[in-house]
Design a protein around this motif. Structure first.
Motif, PDB file in Angstrom:
ATOM      1  N   ARG A   1       3.113   0.379  -1.524  1.00 43.49           N
ATOM      2  CA  ARG A   1       4.583   0.434  -1.452  1.00 43.49           C
ATOM      3  C   ARG A   1       5.071   0.450  -0.003  1.00 43.49           C
ATOM      4  NH1 ARG A   1       2.289   1.906  -5.625  1.00 43.49           N
ATOM      5  NH2 ARG A   1       3.216   1.698  -7.714  1.00 43.49           N
ATOM      6  N   GLU A   2       4.218  -0.025   0.882  1.00 42.21           N
ATOM      7  CA  GLU A   2       4.564  -0.166   2.303  1.00 42.21           C
ATOM      8  C   GLU A   2       4.949   1.169   2.932  1.00 42.21           C
ATOM      9  OE1 GLU A   2       4.179  -2.941   3.990  1.00 42.21           O
ATOM     10  OE2 GLU A   2       3.611  -4.109   2.231  1.00 42.21           O
ATOM     11  N   CYS A   3       4.344   2.256   2.460  1.00 42.61           N
ATOM     12  CA  CYS A   3       4.597   3.569   3.042  1.00 42.61           C
ATOM     13  C   CYS A   3       3.516   3.891   4.077  1.00 42.61           C
ATOM     14  CB  CYS A   3       4.601   4.659   1.968  1.00 42.61           C
ATOM     15  SG  CYS A   3       5.912   4.481   0.757  1.00 42.61           S
ATOM     16  N   TYR A   4       3.945   4.342   5.237  1.00 40.47           N
ATOM     17  CA  TYR A   4       3.008   4.666   6.315  1.00 40.47           C
ATOM     18  C   TYR A   4       2.656   6.149   6.236  1.00 40.47           C
ATOM     19  CZ  TYR A   4       1.031   5.207  10.974  1.00 40.47           C
ATOM     20  OH  TYR A   4       0.203   5.477  12.027  1.00 40.47           O
TER      21      TYR A   4
ATOM     22  N   GLY B   1      10.205  -2.440   3.909  1.00 40.50           N
ATOM     23  CA  GLY B   1       9.905  -3.046   2.623  1.00 40.50           C
ATOM     24  C   GLY B   1       9.598  -2.061   1.516  1.00 40.50           C
ATOM     25  N   SER B   2       9.743  -0.767   1.782  1.00 36.61           N
ATOM     26  CA  SER B   2       9.401   0.239   0.772  1.00 36.61           C
ATOM     27  C   SER B   2      10.476   0.339  -0.306  1.00 36.61           C
ATOM     28  CB  SER B   2       9.251   1.618   1.427  1.00 36.61           C
ATOM     29  OG  SER B   2       8.247   1.626   2.420  1.00 36.61           O
TER      30      SER B   2
ATOM     31  N   GLN C   1       8.999   2.350   5.008  1.00 37.08           N
ATOM     32  CA  GLN C   1       9.213   1.213   5.888  1.00 37.08           C
ATOM     33  C   GLN C   1      10.334   0.341   5.327  1.00 37.08           C
ATOM     34  OE1 GLN C   1       7.028   1.081   8.792  1.00 37.08           O
ATOM     35  NE2 GLN C   1       6.739   3.122   7.915  1.00 37.08           N
TER      36      GLN C   1
END
Length: 298
Positions: free
Chosen positions: A39-42, A68-69, A66
């Motif tokens: 899920r594009e989470c850093y 895109g999340s 991010q």
């Protein structure tokens, strides 16, 4: 803007804290990390602990959305239906920018209250103090100078139950998720301790369970102690024996008179209580029975 666009996170990065615990097993960290990465989470920080004595697993992850999340609401729903369900987790995702609403209880001693209010002012504690409740009027000027509501609830044998009921009303009406006993010199009833389980922190002026009762530092002096300590713990019906969150200690010797031990003790009490409150606010504490797991990392 399309419905899909509305489900995306805002441009500004937002951090969240995931707390999870479950029965220990293989693949838990991988499942959590994969879920967030997909899920594009850093992941900014991740701490874990596998308690062999209880076969429980504990995890605290700080992650950043991010561009895109998905929105955090979608992430919560998907995590609950997926990873959390798969591993039968107790879990919650917290927003660290939301101040924890707290009620502080005091009697006459001002050092712990003053220290907490200072740390709140300088941003060290992300805490909104909704009220200060006291069984004495001594600290009212200090509290009201801060623009905080002061509530006087004198306690005696005849009105204890009534005043504790009023305290619970204050907690509920202000939406407080934390109650701090900052040298509140009254013993809470078993019923009140149970109602506040896991969200009421007390400071005790010794390494528990030593030196209970009146004049603990004089007791310590009479015993010739070489270490002065303070313990911050969650309140339970077992007096001063709740799960320990933090302890502070200072080395002393035979040159320290009782009044000097008191001064050293006050510093320890302030530091231990502030640390315990900070750990609680930052979602670093996991409770399991009478034991705590405290993550102290970044």
């Amino acid at each position: 803007m399309t419905p899909n666009d509305q489900a995306r996170a805002p441009q500004a990065p937002s951090e969240y804290i995931l707390n999870a615990s479950c029965r220990a097993g293989i693949g838990i960290v991988a499942a959590v990390a994969t879920f967030l990465a997909e899920r594009e989470c850093y992941i900014c920080a991740l701490e874990q602990f596998d308690d062999d004595s209880t076969a429980r697993f504990y995890l605290r992850a700080v992650f950043r959305l991010q561009v895109g999340s998905p929105a955090i609401g979608a992430i919560r729903a998907q995590f609950g239906d997926g990873v959390a369900h798969r591993f039968d987790m107790d879990w919650k995702i917290h927003d660290p920018l939301e101040a924890v609403r707290a009620v502080i209880m005091v009697s006459k001693d001002d050092h712990c209250l003053d220290d907490l209010l200072y740390r709140r002012r300088n941003g060290e504690l992300n805490m909104a103090v909704t009220a200060v409740v006291s069984n004495h009027l001594d600290l009212r000027p200090m509290v009201e100078r801060e623009g905080i509501r002061f509530i006087f609830l004198p306690v005696n044998a005849d009105n204890k139950a009534q005043q504790e009921a009023r305290l619970l009303e204050v907690v509920e009406e202000t939406g407080a998720g934390l109650v701090i006993l900052a040298r509140y010199m009254q013993i809470l009833s078993d019923e009140l301790a149970r109602r506040l389980a896991g969200r009421c922190i007390n400071i005790h002026h010794s390494f528990l369970p030593g030196f209970k009762g009146a004049k603990p530092y004089h007791q310590a002096y009479d015993r010739g102690v070489k270490l002065i300590g303070a313990t911050a713990h969650y309140v339970t019906p077992d007096l001063d024996e709740g799960p320990i969150i933090e302890q502070m200690v200072t080395r002393v010797d035979h040159n320290f008179r009782p009044e000097q031990l008191v001064r050293v003790g006050r510093d320890n009490e302030c530091m231990a209580l502030a640390a315990a409150v900070k750990f609680h606010i930052e979602r670093r504490v996991f409770l399991h029975g009478n034991k705590t797991i405290v993550f102290r990392g970044p």
